[in-house]
Write a protein that holds these residues in place. Structure first.
Motif, mmCIF file in Angstrom:
data_model
loop_
_atom_site.group_PDB
_atom_site.id
_atom_site.type_symbol
_atom_site.label_atom_id
_atom_site.label_comp_id
_atom_site.label_asym_id
_atom_site.label_seq_id
_atom_site.Cartn_x
_atom_site.Cartn_y
_atom_site.Cartn_z
ATOM 1 N N ASN A 393 49.062 -24.212 2.555
ATOM 2 C CA ASN A 393 48.371 -24.107 1.273
ATOM 3 C C ASN A 393 46.863 -24.249 1.453
ATOM 4 N N LEU A 394 46.444 -25.163 2.340
ATOM 5 C CA LEU A 394 45.021 -25.351 2.615
ATOM 6 C C LEU A 394 44.427 -24.106 3.254
ATOM 7 N N PHE A 395 45.161 -23.505 4.185
ATOM 8 C CA PHE A 395 44.694 -22.277 4.831
ATOM 9 C C PHE A 395 44.530 -21.151 3.813
ATOM 10 N N ILE A 396 45.547 -20.996 2.950
ATOM 11 C CA ILE A 396 45.486 -19.947 1.917
ATOM 12 C C ILE A 396 44.315 -20.207 0.975
ATOM 13 N N SER A 397 44.119 -21.479 0.595
ATOM 14 C CA SER A 397 43.025 -21.847 -0.308
ATOM 15 C C SER A 397 41.673 -21.490 0.295
ATOM 16 N N LYS A 398 41.497 -21.780 1.584
ATOM 17 C CA LYS A 398 40.230 -21.465 2.259
ATOM 18 C C LYS A 398 40.000 -19.956 2.325
ATOM 19 N N GLU A 399 41.058 -19.215 2.636
ATOM 20 C CA GLU A 399 40.923 -17.765 2.743
ATOM 21 C C GLU A 399 40.620 -17.134 1.384
ATOM 22 N N ILE A 400 41.272 -17.642 0.326
ATOM 23 C CA ILE A 400 41.005 -17.118 -1.021
ATOM 24 C C ILE A 400 39.570 -17.424 -1.432
ATOM 25 N N LYS A 401 39.110 -18.654 -1.125
ATOM 26 C CA LYS A 401 37.732 -19.024 -1.467
ATOM 27 C C LYS A 401 36.744 -18.140 -0.719
ATOM 28 N N ARG A 402 37.019 -17.896 0.557
ATOM 29 C CA ARG A 402 36.139 -17.018 1.342
ATOM 30 C C ARG A 402 36.112 -15.610 0.751
ATOM 31 N N PHE A 403 37.279 -15.158 0.312
ATOM 32 C CA PHE A 403 37.368 -13.831 -0.307
ATOM 33 C C PHE A 403 36.602 -13.801 -1.629
ATOM 34 N N LEU A 404 36.748 -14.862 -2.447
ATOM 35 C CA LEU A 404 36.087 -14.896 -3.757
ATOM 36 C C LEU A 404 34.576 -14.992 -3.628
ATOM 37 N N ASP A 405 34.091 -15.620 -2.571
ATOM 38 C CA ASP A 405 32.648 -15.756 -2.371
ATOM 39 C C ASP A 405 32.004 -14.473 -1.871
ATOM 40 N N THR A 406 32.812 -13.511 -1.474
ATOM 41 C CA THR A 406 32.295 -12.233 -0.987
ATOM 42 C C THR A 406 31.843 -11.375 -2.166
ATOM 43 N N SER A 407 30.682 -10.711 -2.017
ATOM 44 C CA SER A 407 30.225 -9.811 -3.080
ATOM 45 C C SER A 407 31.120 -8.585 -3.146
ATOM 46 N N VAL A 408 31.210 -8.010 -4.332
ATOM 47 C CA VAL A 408 32.068 -6.836 -4.524
ATOM 48 C C VAL A 408 31.591 -5.689 -3.646
ATOM 49 N N SER A 409 30.267 -5.487 -3.590
ATOM 50 C CA SER A 409 29.722 -4.372 -2.801
ATOM 51 C C SER A 409 30.023 -4.544 -1.315
ATOM 52 N N ARG A 410 29.906 -5.804 -0.834
ATOM 53 C CA ARG A 410 30.178 -6.052 0.580
ATOM 54 C C ARG A 410 31.644 -5.803 0.906
ATOM 55 N N TRP A 411 32.510 -6.247 0.013
ATOM 56 C CA TRP A 411 33.942 -6.028 0.230
ATOM 57 C C TRP A 411 34.266 -4.538 0.193
ATOM 58 N N MET A 412 33.606 -3.819 -0.711
ATOM 59 C CA MET A 412 33.871 -2.380 -0.842
ATOM 60 C C MET A 412 33.356 -1.595 0.361
ATOM 61 N N LYS A 413 32.324 -2.151 1.053
ATOM 62 C CA LYS A 413 31.804 -1.446 2.231
ATOM 63 C C LYS A 413 32.856 -1.342 3.323
ATOM 64 N N GLY A 414 33.741 -2.304 3.355
ATOM 65 C CA GLY A 414 34.811 -2.265 4.352
ATOM 66 C C GLY A 414 35.903 -1.280 4.011
ATOM 67 N N LEU A 415 35.821 -0.711 2.800
ATOM 68 C CA LEU A 415 36.833 0.250 2.358
ATOM 69 C C LEU A 415 36.355 1.662 2.668
ATOM 70 N N GLU A 416 37.051 2.362 3.517
ATOM 71 C CA GLU A 416 36.649 3.696 3.916
ATOM 72 C C GLU A 416 36.839 4.693 2.778
ATOM 73 N N LYS A 417 36.134 5.815 2.906
ATOM 74 C CA LYS A 417 36.211 6.853 1.868
ATOM 75 C C LYS A 417 37.625 7.402 1.758
ATOM 76 N N THR A 418 38.298 7.506 2.890
ATOM 77 C CA THR A 418 39.677 8.006 2.870
ATOM 78 C C THR A 418 40.582 7.064 2.085
ATOM 79 N N ALA A 419 40.286 5.763 2.175
ATOM 80 C CA ALA A 419 41.075 4.783 1.413
ATOM 81 C C ALA A 419 40.850 4.973 -0.079
ATOM 82 N N GLU A 420 39.601 5.245 -0.453
ATOM 83 C CA GLU A 420 39.285 5.509 -1.867
ATOM 84 C C GLU A 420 40.054 6.719 -2.363
#
Length: 500
Positions: A393-420
């Motif tokens: 649960n602690l591991f999941i909590s840390k990973e979710i927090k890390r994900f939530l602290d990421t900006s939307v644009s930064r997260w979207m940069k990791g998404l390739e055009k083919t994925a879109e």
């Protein structure tokens, strides 16, 4: 011929025809409410449409639902290419907006969920923890994890003995670690307890090849071992114990009176000197080695529990800890650990192409199967522990927090055009699938006849009149003028007939 008859009669007919049609049309809508005179209802009030509003609304709703906006018509309209292109366009705009958005995902969720955000995240963490625990607790998953671990273990123990990096394994600081010492002491204590009830002899447990190896090892390294033994025996604390043992032996064999004429220090010195001379002289060394071999053979045929009963050096757990500390202290000296490495290396050099597994199999033939069972059982017990659930649960909590602290644009940069593009395809695919497969449910849910009926019922009569007139005003005017024209013809025909 009276000219006035040709004028008055047609004009009167025209006026009457125009007026009657105009009045009939007006009476469709007016009056809006029922009128009474001296308590008596005036005929044709309210107007036809206000009077029959409920029936008209119901009929129009049924007509629209069954014929205009039927299930087939709705499906065709909703999966039209223009609609699909519009959905694709909206999806592309959404992706473009997300790629430009510098807000964190946490900020977006706060805007969307408000005060329910934390509860939602806690719920997700809890469900993910339960999901992971349920999955790894599954029999098939446990088998997979066990197989994965065993594959790595087998890769290690299938290595040749000469390939083992002793320099990295045999280290003084490793032996000094508290956890290592506790583990060794626990194993020794458990082993001691098992030995005290063991009916088998050593020969039934230790393979003959191992006994020959031990004898060979002692024979080849007797001088160095004897040197280590002498070094150990010359320590002040050990000297005192040895002197005491020698005096007890003399007393047991000769009696207390003989102790008056015995010097314990001299006997100890002679014993040490004898051992040193035996090591240096080949004939004595050979005799000692024969005695050692005989003792080993004798020891191999004795029940193990007899040896365990005779060995009283560690009858308490605290003594085992003391002995272990002394042994570890001895081997933490660089020269002693270097000697140990040399002995092991020389032994390994004579055992070419022998793997660690083959050596273990000589003692425990089914070691791989036993290890697999032990690892699986250990994992099963480990998963049930509350601390494991907390760590997951602690591991999941840390990973979710890390994900939530990421900006939307930064997260979207990791998404390739083919994925879109793939997301757009999936959205269209599921949209069409839902519309086609659930069209009957959608139409039933919408209940178009009821919507139309309620909408008409909610209209004010004036507004209803405006809607109808906006659609058929020209036609109604044409009917009014047609009434005037027909009245003109009807008024003109009698005059024409009378004058013929």
């Amino acid at each position: 011929m009276n000219i006035s008859e040709f004028i008055i009669s047609p004009i009167a007919g025209s006026v009457i025809g125009y007026f009657t049609n105009w009045l009939a049309i007006k009476m469709l809508f007016r009056p809006h409410e029922e009128k009474r005179l001296f308590g008596i209802k005036i005929p044709f009030t309210p107007g036809l449409i206000p009077k029959e509003k409920n029936r008209i609304a119901k009929k129009v709703g049924e007509t629209v639902g069954e014929h205009l906006l039927s299930e087939e018509a709705l499906v065709k309209a909703l999966v039209d290419e223009k609609v699909l292109e519009s959905i694709n366009h909206m999806t592309a705009n959404a992706f473009f907006y997300l790629r430009q958005n510098e807000e964190s995902i946490d900020t977006i969720l706060t805007k969307v969920l408000g005060e329910y955000k934390d509860k939602t995240i806690d719920f997700i963490e809890e469900k993910l923890t339960d999901f992971i625990l349920s999955k790894i607790n599954d029999e098939e998953i446990l088998d997979d994890i066990t197989s994965f671990l065993m594959s790595h273990i087998e890769n290690i123990i299938n290595r040749k003995i000469e390939d083992i990096p002793l320099e990295n394994i045999i280290q003084a600081d490793f032996l000094q670690r508290h956890a290592v010492r506790e583990w060794i002491a626990g194993e020794i204590i458990g082993f001691k307890d098992r030995l005290q009830n063991e009916e088998r002899t050593l020969s039934q447990i230790i393979p003959d090849t191992w006994v020959l190896t031990i004898k060979e090892l002692i024979r080849n390294h007797f001088p160095s071992m004897a040197s280590l033994l002498i070094d150990y025996m010359t320590k002040p604390s050990i000297q005192q114990k040895l002197k005491q043992i020698l005096l007890e032996l003399i007393q047991a064999n000769v009696g207390k009176l003989a102790l008056m004429f015995v010097d314990g220090d001299k006997i100890y010195e002679k014993t040490i000197r004898y051992i040193q001379e035996s090591v240096e002289k080949e004939e004595k060394r050979e005799e000692i080695l024969k005695q050692i071999d005989s003792f080993i053979d004798y020891a191999m045929e004795k029940p193990i529990k007899e040896w365990a009963d005779k060995i009283q050096l560690a009858d308490h757990d605290s003594k085992i800890q003391d002995i272990l500390s002394k042994v570890i202290f001895y081997f933490t000296k660089e020269d002693n650990i270097a000697k140990l490495k040399t002995i092991i290396k020389e032994y390994i050099s004579r055992k070419e192409n022998i793997t660690v597994l083959s050596l273990i199999n000589t003692i425990q033939p089914n070691i791989i199967q036993d290890m697999r069972k032990w690892i699986k059982a250990y994992l099963g017990d480990l998963i049930q522990k509350e601390e494991v659930s907390k760590k997951i649960n602690l591991f999941i909590s840390k990973e979710i927090k890390r994900f939530l602290d990421t900006s939307v644009s930064r997260w979207m940069k990791g998404l390739e055009k083919t994925a879109e593009e793939k997301v757009q395809e999936i959205i269209i695919q599921y949209y069409k699938q839902i519309i086609i497969s659930k069209s009957n449910d959608i139409v039933t849910l919408l209940n178009i006849p009821h919507i139309v009926e309620q909408q008409i019922m909610n209209f004010e009569t004036d507004y209803t009149e405006q809607i109808i007139l906006s659609v058929v005003n020209r036609e109604l005017k044409a009917i009014t003028w047609l009434g005037g024209f027909l009245g003109f013809i009807i008024g003109f025909l009698p005059v024409l007939i009378n004058n013929l």
